[in-house]
Design an enzyme around this catalytic site. Structure first.
Site, short mmCIF file in Angstrom:
data_model
loop_
_atom_site.label_atom_id
_atom_site.label_comp_id
_atom_site.label_asym_id
_atom_site.label_seq_id
_atom_site.Cartn_x
_atom_site.Cartn_y
_atom_site.Cartn_z
N TYR A 1 -10.54 -37.17 -1.43
CA TYR A 1 -10.15 -35.79 -1.74
C TYR A 1 -10.76 -35.43 -3.09
N GLU B 1 -1.85 -35.49 -9.02
CA GLU B 1 -1.19 -34.55 -8.10
C GLU B 1 -0.43 -33.48 -8.87
N GLY C 1 11.74 -60.43 -24.12
CA GLY C 1 10.36 -60.91 -24.26
C GLY C 1 9.71 -61.21 -22.93
N GLN D 1 -11.37 -32.91 -5.61
CA GLN D 1 -11.00 -31.60 -6.17
C GLN D 1 -11.30 -31.57 -7.67
N GLY E 1 -9.91 -40.73 -6.01
CA GLY E 1 -9.74 -42.13 -5.62
C GLY E 1 -10.53 -42.42 -4.36
N ASP F 1 -0.23 -32.35 -13.27
CA ASP F 1 0.40 -32.79 -14.52
C ASP F 1 1.85 -32.30 -14.53
N ARG G 1 22.41 -48.84 -20.31
CA ARG G 1 20.97 -48.54 -20.18
C ARG G 1 20.51 -48.75 -18.74
N THR H 1 0.68 -37.67 -14.00
CA THR H 1 -0.49 -36.83 -14.22
C THR H 1 -1.13 -36.40 -12.89
C1 LIG Z 1 -2.44 -45.42 12.05
C2 LIG Z 1 -2.39 -44.89 10.66
C3 LIG Z 1 -2.08 -45.89 9.61
C4 LIG Z 1 -2.05 -45.32 8.22
C5 LIG Z 1 -1.61 -46.23 7.19
C6 LIG Z 1 -1.68 -45.67 5.78
C7 LIG Z 1 -0.89 -44.35 5.55
C8 LIG Z 1 -0.85 -43.87 4.12
C9 LIG Z 1 -0.02 -42.63 3.99
C10 LIG Z 1 0.30 -42.02 2.88
C11 LIG Z 1 -0.16 -42.47 1.56
C12 LIG Z 1 0.10 -41.48 0.48
C13 LIG Z 1 -0.46 -42.06 -0.76
C14 LIG Z 1 -0.58 -41.11 -1.87
C15 LIG Z 1 -1.33 -41.78 -2.96
C16 LIG Z 1 -1.46 -40.89 -4.12
C17 LIG Z 1 -2.55 -41.38 -5.00
C18 LIG Z 1 -2.91 -40.39 -6.04
C19 LIG Z 1 -3.53 -39.15 -5.50
C20 LIG Z 1 -3.84 -38.20 -6.57
C21 LIG Z 1 -4.64 -37.10 -6.00
C22 LIG Z 1 -4.82 -35.91 -6.92
O1 LIG Z 1 -4.49 -35.89 -8.05
S1 LIG Z 1 -5.56 -34.60 -6.17
C23 LIG Z 1 -5.68 -33.34 -7.38
C24 LIG Z 1 -4.35 -32.73 -7.68
N1 LIG Z 1 -4.51 -31.60 -8.50
C25 LIG Z 1 -3.50 -30.83 -8.84
O2 LIG Z 1 -2.38 -31.08 -8.49
C26 LIG Z 1 -3.84 -29.59 -9.61
C27 LIG Z 1 -2.62 -28.89 -10.11
N2 LIG Z 1 -2.84 -27.46 -10.18
C28 LIG Z 1 -2.38 -26.61 -9.23
O3 LIG Z 1 -1.76 -27.00 -8.27
C29 LIG Z 1 -2.68 -25.15 -9.45
O4 LIG Z 1 -3.82 -24.95 -10.16
C30 LIG Z 1 -1.50 -24.45 -10.14
C31 LIG Z 1 -0.33 -24.41 -9.18
C32 LIG Z 1 -1.09 -25.11 -11.42
C33 LIG Z 1 -1.90 -23.01 -10.51
O5 LIG Z 1 -2.56 -22.43 -9.43
P1 LIG Z 1 -3.13 -20.93 -9.43
O6 LIG Z 1 -3.89 -20.69 -10.66
O7 LIG Z 1 -3.79 -20.64 -8.13
O8 LIG Z 1 -1.82 -20.22 -9.35
P2 LIG Z 1 -0.84 -19.37 -10.15
O9 LIG Z 1 -0.08 -20.18 -11.12
O10 LIG Z 1 -1.46 -18.11 -10.63
O11 LIG Z 1 0.02 -19.05 -8.91
C34 LIG Z 1 -0.33 -18.14 -7.87
C35 LIG Z 1 0.79 -18.14 -6.85
O12 LIG Z 1 0.63 -19.29 -6.02
C36 LIG Z 1 1.83 -20.03 -5.99
N3 LIG Z 1 1.48 -21.43 -5.76
C37 LIG Z 1 0.80 -22.24 -6.59
N4 LIG Z 1 0.66 -23.44 -6.01
C38 LIG Z 1 1.23 -23.37 -4.81
C39 LIG Z 1 1.42 -24.32 -3.75
N5 LIG Z 1 0.97 -25.57 -3.85
N6 LIG Z 1 2.05 -23.91 -2.64
C40 LIG Z 1 2.53 -22.64 -2.54
N7 LIG Z 1 2.40 -21.72 -3.52
C41 LIG Z 1 1.77 -22.07 -4.62
C42 LIG Z 1 2.45 -19.78 -7.33
O13 LIG Z 1 3.81 -20.07 -7.32
C43 LIG Z 1 2.16 -18.31 -7.50
O14 LIG Z 1 3.08 -17.59 -6.75
P3 LIG Z 1 3.55 -16.16 -7.23
O15 LIG Z 1 4.53 -15.75 -6.17
O16 LIG Z 1 2.33 -15.32 -7.28
O17 LIG Z 1 4.18 -16.34 -8.56
C1 LIG Z 2 -5.02 -42.25 -11.41
C2 LIG Z 2 -5.49 -40.88 -11.07
C3 LIG Z 2 -5.89 -40.60 -9.78
C4 LIG Z 2 -6.40 -39.34 -9.44
N1 LIG Z 2 -6.84 -39.10 -8.17
C5 LIG Z 2 -7.41 -37.92 -7.89
C6 LIG Z 2 -7.95 -37.66 -6.59
O1 LIG Z 2 -7.91 -38.51 -5.69
N2 LIG Z 2 -8.55 -36.48 -6.36
C7 LIG Z 2 -8.62 -35.49 -7.31
O2 LIG Z 2 -9.18 -34.44 -7.03
N3 LIG Z 2 -8.09 -35.69 -8.53
C8 LIG Z 2 -7.48 -36.86 -8.85
N4 LIG Z 2 -6.94 -37.08 -10.09
C9 LIG Z 2 -7.00 -36.01 -11.09
C10 LIG Z 2 -5.63 -35.41 -11.37
O3 LIG Z 2 -5.18 -34.66 -10.31
C11 LIG Z 2 -5.71 -34.59 -12.66
O4 LIG Z 2 -6.01 -35.47 -13.72
C12 LIG Z 2 -4.40 -33.88 -12.89
O5 LIG Z 2 -4.23 -32.83 -11.97
C13 LIG Z 2 -4.25 -33.36 -14.32
O6 LIG Z 2 -5.29 -32.50 -14.64
P1 LIG Z 2 -6.17 -32.68 -15.97
O7 LIG Z 2 -6.68 -34.06 -15.99
O8 LIG Z 2 -7.10 -31.56 -15.94
O9 LIG Z 2 -5.17 -32.52 -17.16
P2 LIG Z 2 -5.16 -31.34 -18.22
O10 LIG Z 2 -4.75 -30.09 -17.54
O11 LIG Z 2 -6.42 -31.32 -18.98
O12 LIG Z 2 -3.98 -31.81 -19.14
C14 LIG Z 2 -4.10 -32.18 -20.52
C15 LIG Z 2 -2.84 -31.71 -21.26
O13 LIG Z 2 -2.79 -30.29 -21.28
C16 LIG Z 2 -1.52 -29.84 -20.86
N5 LIG Z 2 -1.70 -28.55 -20.15
C17 LIG Z 2 -2.65 -28.20 -19.26
N6 LIG Z 2 -2.47 -26.95 -18.83
C18 LIG Z 2 -1.38 -26.47 -19.44
C19 LIG Z 2 -0.68 -25.23 -19.42
N7 LIG Z 2 -1.05 -24.23 -18.61
N8 LIG Z 2 0.41 -25.09 -20.19
C20 LIG Z 2 0.82 -26.10 -20.98
N9 LIG Z 2 0.20 -27.31 -21.04
C21 LIG Z 2 -0.88 -27.49 -20.30
C22 LIG Z 2 -1.00 -30.93 -19.94
O14 LIG Z 2 0.42 -30.90 -19.90
C23 LIG Z 2 -1.54 -32.17 -20.63
O15 LIG Z 2 -0.63 -32.53 -21.64
C24 LIG Z 2 -6.43 -38.33 -10.43
C25 LIG Z 2 -6.00 -38.60 -11.73
C26 LIG Z 2 -5.53 -39.85 -12.05
C27 LIG Z 2 -5.08 -40.12 -13.46
#
Ligand SMILES: CCCCCCCC/C=C\CCCCCCCCCCCC(=O)SCCNC(=O)CCNC(=O)[C@H](O)C(C)(C)COP(=O)(O)OP(=O)(O)OC[C@H]1O[C@@H](n2cnc3c(N)ncnc32)[C@H](O)[C@@H]1OP(=O)(O)O
Ligand SMILES: Cc1cc2nc3c(=O)[nH]c(=O)nc-3n(C[C@H](O)[C@H](O)[C@H](O)COP(=O)(O)OP(=O)(O)OC[C@H]3O[C@@H](n4cnc5c(N)ncnc54)[C@H](O)[C@@H]3O)c2cc1C
Length: 669
Positions: free
Chosen positions: A140, A429, A406, A142, A182, A431, A338, A427
């Site tokens: 994934y 999925e 320890g 992103q 990842g 922050d 604790r 952090t």
């Molecule tokens: C046979 C089969 C066998 C299988 C076996 C194995 C199976 C395994 C299964 C499962 C395993 C699971 C394992 C998981 C492992 C995990 C490992 C780590 C993975 C890590 C991956 C990542 O990190 S991916 C990257 C993630 N990135 C982020 O999360 C970025 C965060 N930022 C955001 O989400 C957005 O930018 C934001 C929400 C912060 C802001 O977005 P935007 O600028 O567009 O929005 P606004 O703030 O202006 O909001 C607009 C409007 O939208 C609403 N909104 C925002 N987000 C959402 C949402 N997600 N859903 C619905 N609505 C949303 C927001 O509230 C606003 O609404 P208004 O009404 O307009 O206010």
């Molecule tokens: C182990 C690991 C696995 C990952 N796996 C994936 C993956 O599979 N796919 C993928 O696409 N991504 C992945 N990521 C990325 C991850 O989703 C991002 O790192 C995460 O969403 C945080 O974004 P950033 O790094 O830009 O942090 P930043 O946004 O740069 O955060 C830095 C600091 O700024 C602060 N900050 C940022 N914005 C604001 C705000 N609006 N207001 C106040 N404070 C703010 C935060 O709180 C934080 O303290 C992974 C990250 C890690 C560490």
């Protein structure tokens, strides 16, 4: 059915004998059903008994060895899944108990869900079967080097070329390099890539595209694609088994039908068409994963707590004046105050995770029927619970390390690696602060709608009771009054509502909503936390209303629920006092009641962690062994360290001997 895979003697037998409840029935309450206990137990034992899944030397492996070991385990797990014809439920559990982060987590956890959620039926038919058979491996992609939290700020472009019916995927700047995904670094053949869609000269914002990265013949990167691992991460072992990667595109062409087109489409002519669905559905995969992360929090926390409780029952310090036995550290009130709130939190997160899974499924069913009304609630709940549970769990694992003194600092305790693997959950999925601010936005919107008479529903329904909650005073008079669920719920609701209303009022005094929100953001975070904690407490109480079977099980869960709530009240006393929800005297009574509850948990503590039903393999901790035979295990473990392979260390001849044999040259000496 006891999770013993340790020695013959049970040093914790005395502790187990003091339990006031049926541990097997508690296992059912924890796992969710008798079936869940059975399948968990079977998969955990399958993994524990297979030598390929050994992990006792993991922290001593080099990065390359660790990565290869991860590839081996993933392939072996898949082989067993196929050979044994495991169901999806069994396969998921097998992966969980293998307990080594790797590309498969992202393949199953994000790549497949992204295609299922955002792909058309046709696209799903093409890609999902290949992914299910591991003919392709996906990740994934992103996050970028310059943008993670701000998804709308991503820079990668996908420009439609009508001449060839293709998209041209490109990384225009260094900061647009994909960074972190990842499985990307070394394993994946494909990725769901998020990029700005440009067609007919217009930028339509972020969309998902399936892009092949590596050759299916020899795994080499395809033309125009630069790929690699982003480097070593925090801790030894731990998340270093994962190949988080970097990816750059140099005008890479993909067919038009590799844009995920369920939510919006680009026609053959290059016309952009958006379906009649909220654009936030693009974020659906993140909502799904946040929900699974909450369930994972209770797993990680319960593991740490299991280790700390068992070891605290074995470890003795001080206490005897006359040469008698020393005191088990678990008997110290400080240790209890604790540790027991963390034990209670593990149960609380387990139950709220179960509820969140239900909510997610319910919302998905509504979406299928084109009812999008519950989407904001699903976003707020998944974001808020992900944030609160992961932050608390990361802190709790570190606290458990300290609770083990320890020895908790040794890798063989299992706690350093657990901490290092777990902390990035705060952090990835989303922050945790960024996500809490999303919850705060949702709360502010709900408060502003109260004035127009709109009745809030779901987890904000309590806000509809604003007349009462803004002025009520807690009636608690004695410590025992705090055992009344209604008394607890009332003060948690009043605290959450008053904090939200205070924020809304202060924002309204600012020159603009935007400025007010920014200025008030530290208070908004606390308001969001108060709301999320209310959800967790409420869901625990609701769990207690269900049919809970087994001698003493309900009573234990009631104690844990009260501990969880009163511990939060004690920890956030400032909130409850400053909003006038309780008096200082009532705060003191809550603390008095907490002490009594800890005393009731004490004889049950070891049995309460036994109910998690973890094998020694899964815990991978000499301190948390089921049989409590800690000291011989610690002693034996030390000798396995590579440093102890020779009596005289490498480097003696070059660096130690010359030092020890040097002639004294300093006249003063
Ligand atoms: C046979 C089969 C066998 C299988 C076996 C194995 C199976 C395994 C299964 C499962 C395993 C699971 C394992 C998981 C492992 C995990 C490992 C780590 C993975 C890590 C991956 C990542 O990190 S991916 C990257 C993630 N990135 C982020 O999360 C970025 C965060 N930022 C955001 O989400 C957005 O930018 C934001 C929400 C912060 C802001 O977005 P935007 O600028 O567009 O929005 P606004 O703030 O202006 O909001 C607009 C409007 O939208 C609403 N909104 C925002 N987000 C959402 C949402 N997600 N859903 C619905 N609505 C949303 C927001 O509230 C606003 O609404 P208004 O009404 O307009 O206010
Ligand atoms: C182990 C690991 C696995 C990952 N796996 C994936 C993956 O599979 N796919 C993928 O696409 N991504 C992945 N990521 C990325 C991850 O989703 C991002 O790192 C995460 O969403 C945080 O974004 P950033 O790094 O830009 O942090 P930043 O946004 O740069 O955060 C830095 C600091 O700024 C602060 N900050 C940022 N914005 C604001 C705000 N609006 N207001 C106040 N404070 C703010 C935060 O709180 C934080 O303290 C992974 C990250 C890690 C560490």
């Amino acid at each position: 059915m006891a999770a013993v895979d340790g020695g013959e003697v049970d040093h914790l037998a005395g502790e187990r004998a003091t339990a006031h409840f049926d541990v097997d029935a508690m296992k059912v309450a924890w796992a969710g059903s008798r079936h869940a206990v059975e399948v968990n137990d079977r998969m955990a034992r399958l993994v524990a008994s297979d030598p390929v899944f050994r992990k006792d030397t993991r922290t001593m492996l080099s990065r390359k060895e660790l990565f290869k070991d991860t590839l081996k385990k993933a392939a072996h797990a898949w082989k067993r899944i196929v050979e044994l014809r495991l169901t999806e439920e069994e396969a998921n559990l097998l992966r969980l108990y293998v307990d080594q982060p790797g590309y498969v987590d992202l393949h199953w956890g994000m790549f497949v869900p992204a295609i299922k959620g955002q792909g058309t039926e046709e696209q799903q038919k093409k890609w999902v079967p290949m992914a299910y058979k591991f003919q392709i491996i996906g990740c994934y992609a992103q996050t970028e080097l310059g943008h993670g939290s701000n998804v709308q700020g991503l820079e990668t472009t996908a420009t439609f070329d009508p001449n060839t019916d293709e998209f041209v995927v490109h990384s225009p700047t260094l900061t647009s390099s994909k960074w972190w995904p990842g499985g990307l670094g070394k394993a994946s053949t494909h990725a769901v890539v998020y990029a700005r869609l440009i067609t007919q000269g217009k930028d339509y914002g972020i969309h998902g595209f399936i892009v092949q990265l590596r050759s299916l013949d020899d795994h080499s990167p395809l033309p125009g694609i630069t790929l690699g691992d982003i480097g070593g991460k925090f801790g030894s072992g731990a998340y270093n088994s994962m190949d988080n990667g970097v990816l750059r595109f140099d005008h890479v062409r993909i067919p038009r039908d590799q844009m995920l087109m369920r939510l919006s489409q680009v026609t053959r002519e290059g016309k952009y068409v958006h379906s009649d669905v909220p654009k936030q559905l693009l974020y659906g995969t993140m909502v799904y994963v946040r929900q699974t992360i909450v369930a994972d929090a209770s797993k990680a926390l319960s593991r740490a707590v299991c280790i700390a409780v068992r070891y605290s029952a074995i470890r003795k310090q001080f206490g005897s004046q006359a040469g008698g036995p020393e005191t088990q550290v678990l008997n110290y009130k400080t240790q209890q105050s604790r540790l027991f709130p963390l034990l209670a939190s593990a149960y609380a997160y387990r139950f709220v995770g179960e509820w969140l899974k239900w909510l997610y499924t319910d919302v998905m069913q509504k979406l299928e029927a084109k009812d999008y009304s519950t989407l904001p609630e699903a976003h707020a709940c998944t974001a808020g619970l992900k944030s609160v549970t992961t932050s608390a769990t990361a802190d709790a694992i570190e606290e458990c390390r300290k609770l083990c003194g320890g020895h908790g600092y040794l890798n063989s305790s299992g706690l350093p690696e657990l901490f290092a693997v777990y902390v990035p959950a705060c952090t990835y999925e989303g922050d945790n602060v960024v996500l809490l601010l999303q919850v705060a936005r949702f709360l502010m919107k709900t408060v502003s709608q109260l004035a127009s008479g709109k009745q809030p529903v779901g987890t904000t329904a309590y806000m509809g009771n604003i007349q009462y909650l803004m002025q009520c005073k807690s009636a608690v008079n004695t410590a025992g009054d705090w055992l009344n669920p209604a008394a607890i719920k009332e003060v948690f609701e009043a605290r959450a509502l008053r904090m939200a209303v205070n924020c809304a009022q202060n924002i309204s005094k600012a020159p603009s909503q935007e400025e007010g929100f920014s200025e008030l953001s530290p208070d908004l975070l606390e308001s969001a936390v108060a709301h999320v904690q209310l959800i967790i407490v409420t869901k625990f109480f609701e769990k207690l209303q269900q049919d809970i079977i087994g001698h003493g099980v309900k009573e234990q869960l009631q104690n844990l629920c009260n501990i969880y709530a009163l511990f939060l009240l004690h920890k956030h006393l400032g909130d409850f006092l400053s909003t006038g929800c309780i008096t200082p005297k009532q705060g003191a009574l809550a603390n008095e009641q907490l002490g009594r509850l800890y005393a009731q948990v004490r004889p049950n503590a070891v049995a309460l962690v036994d109910a998690f039903d973890y094998t020694d393999h899964y815990l991978s901790s000499v301190l948390g062994r089921y049989d409590g035979d800690v000291y011989p295990a610690l002693y034996a473990e030390a000798w396995k360290d590579p440093l102890n392979e020779t009596v005289i260390p490498d480097g003696y001849q070059e660096h130690l001997r010359p030092l020890l044999k040097q002639q004294l040259k300093f006249s003063r000496l």
